[in-house]
Scaffold this active site. Sequence first.
Site, short mmCIF file in Angstrom:
data_model
loop_
_atom_site.label_atom_id
_atom_site.label_comp_id
_atom_site.label_asym_id
_atom_site.label_seq_id
_atom_site.Cartn_x
_atom_site.Cartn_y
_atom_site.Cartn_z
N THR B 77 0.84 -1.20 0.00
CA THR B 77 0.00 0.00 0.00
C THR B 77 0.87 1.25 0.00
O THR B 77 0.65 2.18 -0.78
CB THR B 77 -0.95 -0.01 1.21
OG1 THR B 77 -1.88 -1.08 1.04
CG2 THR B 77 -1.73 1.30 1.32
N GLN B 195 0.64 -9.77 -5.65
CA GLN B 195 0.23 -11.17 -5.73
C GLN B 195 1.16 -11.99 -6.63
O GLN B 195 1.03 -13.21 -6.69
CB GLN B 195 -1.21 -11.28 -6.25
CG GLN B 195 -2.25 -10.58 -5.39
CD GLN B 195 -2.52 -11.31 -4.07
OE1 GLN B 195 -2.15 -12.48 -3.89
NE2 GLN B 195 -3.17 -10.62 -3.15
N SER B 215 4.88 -6.86 -1.30
CA SER B 215 4.72 -7.01 0.15
C SER B 215 5.35 -8.31 0.61
O SER B 215 5.20 -9.35 -0.07
CB SER B 215 3.23 -7.07 0.53
OG SER B 215 2.75 -5.79 0.84
N ALA B 216 6.00 -8.29 1.77
CA ALA B 216 6.62 -9.51 2.29
C ALA B 216 5.59 -10.55 2.72
O ALA B 216 5.78 -11.76 2.52
CB ALA B 216 7.53 -9.17 3.47
N HIS B 217 4.47 -10.09 3.30
CA HIS B 217 3.57 -11.06 3.93
C HIS B 217 2.75 -11.87 2.94
O HIS B 217 2.03 -12.78 3.33
CB HIS B 217 2.65 -10.36 4.94
CG HIS B 217 1.52 -9.60 4.33
ND1 HIS B 217 0.23 -10.07 4.33
CD2 HIS B 217 1.49 -8.41 3.70
CE1 HIS B 217 -0.55 -9.19 3.73
NE2 HIS B 217 0.18 -8.17 3.34
N CYS B 342 -22.06 -9.35 1.90
CA CYS B 342 -22.22 -9.61 3.33
C CYS B 342 -20.91 -9.86 4.02
O CYS B 342 -20.83 -9.86 5.24
CB CYS B 342 -23.15 -10.80 3.54
SG CYS B 342 -24.83 -10.35 3.21
#
Lengths: 149, 418
Positions: B77, B195, B215-217, B342
Site C-alpha cells: 500500500t 500477488q 509485500s513480504a507477507h 455480506c
Amino acid sequence: MAYGPKIIDHYENPRNVGSFGTQSEIKTRKDVGVGLVGAPECGDVMQLQIKVNDSTGVIEDARFKCFGCGSAIASSSLATEWLKGKSLDDAERIKNTQIVEELSLPPVKIHCSVLAEDAIHAAINDYRAKNGLSPAAPGSAAASIAPSR
Amino acid sequence: MDTPRLPIYLDHAATTPCDPRVVEAMLPYFTERFGNPGSRNHQFGWNAEEAVDLARERVAALLGANEKEVIFTSGSTESNNIAIRGAALMYEKAPMNAAPSGAGGRGHIITNTIEHKAVLDPCKRLQKEGFDVTFLDPGSDGIITAEMVRAAMRPDTILCTVMWANNEIGVINDIPGIGALCKERGVIFHTDATQWVGKMPTDVEAAGVDLLSLSAHKMYGPKGVGALYVRRRKPRVRLTPLVDGGGQERGFRSGTLNVTGIVGLGKAAEIARDQMESDGRRLLALRTRLESQVTSRLDSTQVNGHPHKRLPHLTNISFGFVEGESLMMACKEIACSSGSACTSASLEPSYVLKSIGVGDELAHSSLRLSLGRGTTDAEIEFTIEKIVTAVKKLRELSPLYDMHKEGIDLSKVEWAHH
C-alpha cells in the site's frame, strides 16, 4: 462475522424449510399466501409461505426458503416459528426489532430482519388478495413473477 | 485419505504464514543485533546495515534488478502510494496553481477498474487534484492488454499503472506488452505486483517495468514490510517523496529502517526464488483438481476470469443460487474469502467481479480460494467434499434454485429492490 448462538442454531438447524408446492401450484392455492421479497443482485431473497385456516383465520403452517447470508436464513427461519398458530392480525404485528432482539443480530444485519418483516406482510397480503379480503397495509414489497418464462 | 488438521487455510492471497526460516533469520535483529543502519560509526550500526544490504540484494535478485533500485517500505500500500503519487507530482505537465483543483490538465494517468484499492484510491485523489485518469475496463476474461492501454494513450499521458496479477481472480495482465508500449511512449510504468512476486518469475528488465510494488507477507515473510522497485537507468525514474525526514532510502522514504522486517523480507525472497517453480507446479495441479471436481459435481457453477492466464494457486468460483457468506458459514472448517457483499465492510459485492461482467447475483455467490506452500492433497480433498455438500445443502434452502429448476428465468422476475 462472528455470530451469536441463536443465529448459528437457526442457520445449522433451519426450521420449516420448504414450500407448499411449486410457484405455479402455489398461485392457485387459495389457502396459501406467499411472500417473495429481496433481489438476487442484493444478495438476499426470502420466500415465506403461510397456510391459513379459512374458518378461523389462523396460520396453521409456515414454510420458508432463503437465498442469503446466515442472518437472513436465521431471520426467516425464526419468522416461520413465530407465525405458526398466530391469527393474521397478530402475525402482522411482528416487528423486525423483535427479530433483531431474539437473534441478537449485529447492526450491519438489521436489514435481514426488515426483509423478514416485509416477507411476513407480503405473505399475509397475498393470502388476503387471493381471498378477496382487503389488505391491511398498502404497497406490498413483494416480487412478482412475470408471466413470460 | 487422512483427515487434515482443521481449520484449513485457503486464504493465502490475503496473507501467508511466516516461513520458520524467515522467523529464525529475523530473531537476532530484535535483540543482540538491534542497531540502526543509519548509525555509521559503530559496530551495532554496521551489523544492521550489513543485514539490510544482504536483504536488498536478495530482493533485487528476485526481481532481476540492481540492489540500488530497491526501496524498503511498510508494504505494497505504501509502495503504491509512493510510486503513483510520487511519479504524478514529479512528472506533472502543469503545476497545481496553473490548474484549479478538479479541472484536469496536470497530466494523464492510465489505470483500470480491477486494481486494488491501494492503487485506485491514490489515482482518485490525483483526479480530484487536477490529473486526468482513465480507468480501463478489462474484458470478461479480466485481462488488461497492451492494446487497451495503447488506445487510451494521449500526448499528455505521464503514468500508467496496471497490476501484474489480480488479487481476487488471479488473472495475469500483459505486463511485458504494456511495459514495451510505455517505453516507446516515454510513459512511466508502475505495476502492483503484490500477488505476483515470489510466486512467478519476475524480470523487471524484460517486462519494461519502471516501478514495482511488493509485500513480504504475501510470500511467507512478515507483515508490515515491503519494497518498491525504482528504475535507475533507461530511464532514471524520479519521484516526489511523500514523507520528509532523515533521507533514508535515497530520500524516497525517510524513516529508520524496519531492520527485522527487512531481514525477513530478504530471507522470504531468497526462499521464494528457490521454491516458486516447484510450489507453483504442485499448487496448479491441486487447484486444477479442485476446480474440475466442484464444477463437474455441481451444476450452475463457474470459474471466474481467464481459463488459464491465472496465478496457479488461486481460484474464484461462483456457485449459482447460493450466497457467499452463508456458504462460508457452511464451510467453516475452510478459511477463505468471498465476493459477497455480506462479507465486506462496504456491503457492496466485489467490484472486480462486477467489472468483468459477473452479475451481482453471481458476485454474491463467489468464493476465493487461494492455496499456499503448506496446502496438502488431503486438505484439497476435504475442501472439495465440504464445498459440494455445503452448496447442495444451501440449494435445498434456496428459493432461487427452486425457481431455476422450475424453468423460471430469474432475470425476468420483477424483484422488489430494498
